[in-house]
Write an enzyme that holds these catalytic residues in place. Structure first.
Site, PDB file in Angstrom:
ATOM      1  N   HIS A  91      -9.677   1.245   4.992  1.00  0.00           N
ATOM      2  CA  HIS A  91      -8.366   1.488   5.611  1.00  0.00           C
ATOM      3  C   HIS A  91      -8.530   2.506   6.746  1.00  0.00           C
ATOM      4  CE1 HIS A  91      -4.233   2.738   6.242  1.00  0.00           C
ATOM      5  NE2 HIS A  91      -3.876   1.602   5.673  1.00  0.00           N
ATOM      6  N   GLY A  96       2.773   2.786  10.694  1.00  0.00           N
ATOM      7  CA  GLY A  96       3.739   3.876  10.506  1.00  0.00           C
ATOM      8  C   GLY A  96       4.474   4.262  11.778  1.00  0.00           C
ATOM      9  N   ASN A 131       0.875  -1.174   0.000  1.00  0.00           N
ATOM     10  CA  ASN A 131       0.000   0.000   0.000  1.00  0.00           C
ATOM     11  C   ASN A 131       0.911   1.223   0.000  1.00  0.00           C
ATOM     12  OD1 ASN A 131      -1.784   2.047   0.385  1.00  0.00           O
ATOM     13  ND2 ASN A 131      -2.422   1.442   2.452  1.00  0.00           N
ATOM     14  N   LYS A 185       0.088   4.267  -0.407  1.00  0.00           N
ATOM     15  CA  LYS A 185      -0.550   5.496   0.105  1.00  0.00           C
ATOM     16  C   LYS A 185      -0.277   6.649  -0.873  1.00  0.00           C
ATOM     17  CE  LYS A 185      -0.218   3.423   4.623  1.00  0.00           C
ATOM     18  NZ  LYS A 185      -0.126   3.551   6.063  1.00  0.00           N
ATOM     19  N   GLU A 213      -6.855   4.944   7.668  1.00  0.00           N
ATOM     20  CA  GLU A 213      -6.644   6.351   7.302  1.00  0.00           C
ATOM     21  C   GLU A 213      -7.893   6.919   6.631  1.00  0.00           C
ATOM     22  OE1 GLU A 213      -2.904   5.756   5.265  1.00  0.00           O
ATOM     23  OE2 GLU A 213      -2.030   5.237   7.203  1.00  0.00           O
ATOM     24  N   GLU A 222      -5.165  -4.378  10.799  1.00  0.00           N
ATOM     25  CA  GLU A 222      -4.141  -3.350  10.931  1.00  0.00           C
ATOM     26  C   GLU A 222      -4.387  -2.558  12.218  1.00  0.00           C
ATOM     27  OE1 GLU A 222      -2.190  -2.285   6.924  1.00  0.00           O
ATOM     28  OE2 GLU A 222      -3.932  -1.015   7.167  1.00  0.00           O
ATOM     29  N   GLY A 271       2.960  -0.885   4.259  1.00  0.00           N
ATOM     30  CA  GLY A 271       3.020   0.528   3.885  1.00  0.00           C
ATOM     31  C   GLY A 271       4.455   0.945   3.605  1.00  0.00           C
ATOM     32  N   GLY A 272       5.059   1.642   4.555  1.00  0.00           N
ATOM     33  CA  GLY A 272       6.386   2.238   4.384  1.00  0.00           C
ATOM     34  C   GLY A 272       7.429   1.319   3.754  1.00  0.00           C
ATOM     35  N   SER A 313       3.657  -1.670  10.373  1.00  0.00           N
ATOM     36  CA  SER A 313       5.111  -1.755  10.561  1.00  0.00           C
ATOM     37  C   SER A 313       5.685  -3.133  10.225  1.00  0.00           C
ATOM     38  CB  SER A 313       5.499  -1.320  11.979  1.00  0.00           C
ATOM     39  OG  SER A 313       5.122   0.037  12.182  1.00  0.00           O
TER      40      SER A 313
HETATM   41  P1  13P Z   1       3.123   0.755   7.642  1.00  0.00           P
HETATM   42  O1  13P Z   1       3.627  -0.553   7.052  1.00  0.00           O
HETATM   43  O2  13P Z   1       3.870   1.951   7.089  1.00  0.00           O
HETATM   44  O3  13P Z   1       3.045   0.717   9.117  1.00  0.00           O
HETATM   45  O4  13P Z   1       1.624   0.952   7.089  1.00  0.00           O
HETATM   46  C1  13P Z   1       0.713  -0.063   7.255  1.00  0.00           C
HETATM   47  C2  13P Z   1      -0.484   0.241   6.439  1.00  0.00           C
HETATM   48  O5  13P Z   1      -1.256   1.126   6.783  1.00  0.00           O
HETATM   49  C3  13P Z   1      -0.713  -0.540   5.224  1.00  0.00           C
HETATM   50  O6  13P Z   1      -1.995  -0.368   4.745  1.00  0.00           O
END
Ligand code: 13P
Length: 259
Positions: A101, A179, A10, A12, A103, A173, A239-240, A218
Site C-alpha cells: 500500500h 483521501g 481498507n 486503515k 502509505e 491506487e 478507504g474513507g 476516493s
Molecule cells: P480513500 O478511499 O480514502 O481515498 O483511500 C483509498 C485507499 O488508500 C484504500 O486503500
C-alpha cells in the site's frame, strides 16, 4: 473470464474491535437483499486494523464476507517487533493481505524488494495478496505513470509462480487520489488498468486475463458505478467511504449494476 468484482474495505488505522463488530451487524443487514449474489456475482472483504481482525471475523461468520489484513511480514516468525506473520493471518481466517500500500511505501519506507519478499511468501499460503501500485502526482504530471506502475509490478512479481498468478489481485491506487476526494476519471482508470493487465500477461502468462485489478482512490457511492463499469476495473479498494456501513454497502451493490 472469471473476474467477479471484488470490493475491499481498507479501514486503515480506524475502528476498534467493538466498532468493527457493530459495523458488521449493520453491513450484513444492508447487503442482505443481495445475499444470493455474494460469492457468485460479487465478492466483499474487509481489512480492519489488526486488533479488530478476530472480532470482525467472528461477526462476519456465515456471511460470505471475507477478512483481509492491511499488511503482513515476509518472515514466518522471529524477532520482528510490531510485525505479524502470514500464519497468524491464516489462523484468523484471512482471505487476503494487502501488500505494498502506498502509505506503507511512503510513510514506512517499504521498498519494492520488501514487497517482492512478501509476494513470494504468500505463494505458499491460502492468504492471497492484493498488491497495490500507483504513482504520485508529480509522476503523473511528468507522464511516467505507466512506467512507474510497470516497474512496481515487475519488481514485486519477479520470480512469481503460476500458483501465485492464479490468486493474485492487483490494486491500482494513484497516490494523488487517495483521501483527496479527487478520483481518477473512469478513462484514466481504464487506461492504467489495461496497461497493468498487459504487464501481468507478459510476466505471468494468459492466466493474468483473469486477474482482478481493483481501483482505489476516493471511491464513493457517487462514482463507484461508473468506475466499475470499465472493462478492466474489476473491483474497488475503498478507504474513507468504507468506514460507514451505508456508503460501503452502496459501493458494493453498485458492482451488481455494471454491464
Ligand atoms: P480513500 O478511499 O480514502 O481515498 O483511500 C483509498 C485507499 O488508500 C484504500 O486503500
Amino acid at each position: 473470464m472469471n473476474r467477479i468484482p471484488l470490493l475491499v474495505a481498507n479501514w486503515k488505522m480506524n475502528l476498534n474491535a467493538g466498532e468493527a463488530a457493530k459495523f458488521a451487524r449493520a453491513f450484513r443487514e444492508l447487503i442482505a437483499p443481495a445475499r444470493a449474489d455474494l460469492g457468485q456475482r460479487f465478492e466483499i472483504a474487509i481489512a480492519p486494523a489488526y486488533p479488530a481482525l478476530d472480532r470482525l471475523g467472528q461477526a462476519l461468520e456465515g456471511s460470505g464476507i471475507g477478512l483481509a489484513a492491511q499488511n503482513v511480514h515476509a518472515e514466518p516468525s522471529g524477532a520482528f517487533t510490531g510485525e505479524i506473520s502470514i500464519s497468524m493471518l491464516e489462523d484468523l481466517g484471512c482471505r487476503y493481505a494487502l501488500i505494498g500500500h502506498s502509505e506503507r511505501r511512503r510513510i514506512f519506507g517499504e521498498t519494492d524488494l520488501a514487497i517482492q519478499a512478501k509476494a513470494k511468501r504468500l505463494e505458499e499460503s491460502p492468504v492471497a495478496p492484493i498488491l497495490c501500485v500507483g504513482e504520485t502526482l508529480g509522476e503523473r504530471e511528468a507522464g511516467s505513470t505507466l512506467e512507474i506502475v510497470a516497474r512496481q509490478l515487475d519488481t514485486a512479481l519477479d520470480g512469481a509462480s503460476h500458483g501465485l498468478a492464479s490468486r493474485l489481485v492487483v490494486a491500482y491506487e494513484p497516490i494523488w487520489a487517495i483521501g483527496t476526494g479527487r478520483t481518477a476519471t473512469p478513462e484514466i482508470a481504464q487506461t492504467v488498468h489495461a496497461a497493468i493487465r498487459k504487464t501481468l500477461i507478459a510476466r505471468l502468462g494468459s492466466i493474468a486475463s483473469d486477474t482482478r485489478i481493483l481501483y482505489g482512490g476516493s471511491v464513493m457511492p457517487s462514482n463507484a458505478r461508473e468506475l466499475l463499469s470499465q472493462s478492466d476495473v474489476n473491483g474497488a479498494l475503498v478507504g474513507g467511504a468504507s468506514l460507514d456501513p451505508e456508503s460501503f454497502a452502496k459501493i458494493a451493490l453498485a458492482s451488481l449494476e455494471t454491464p
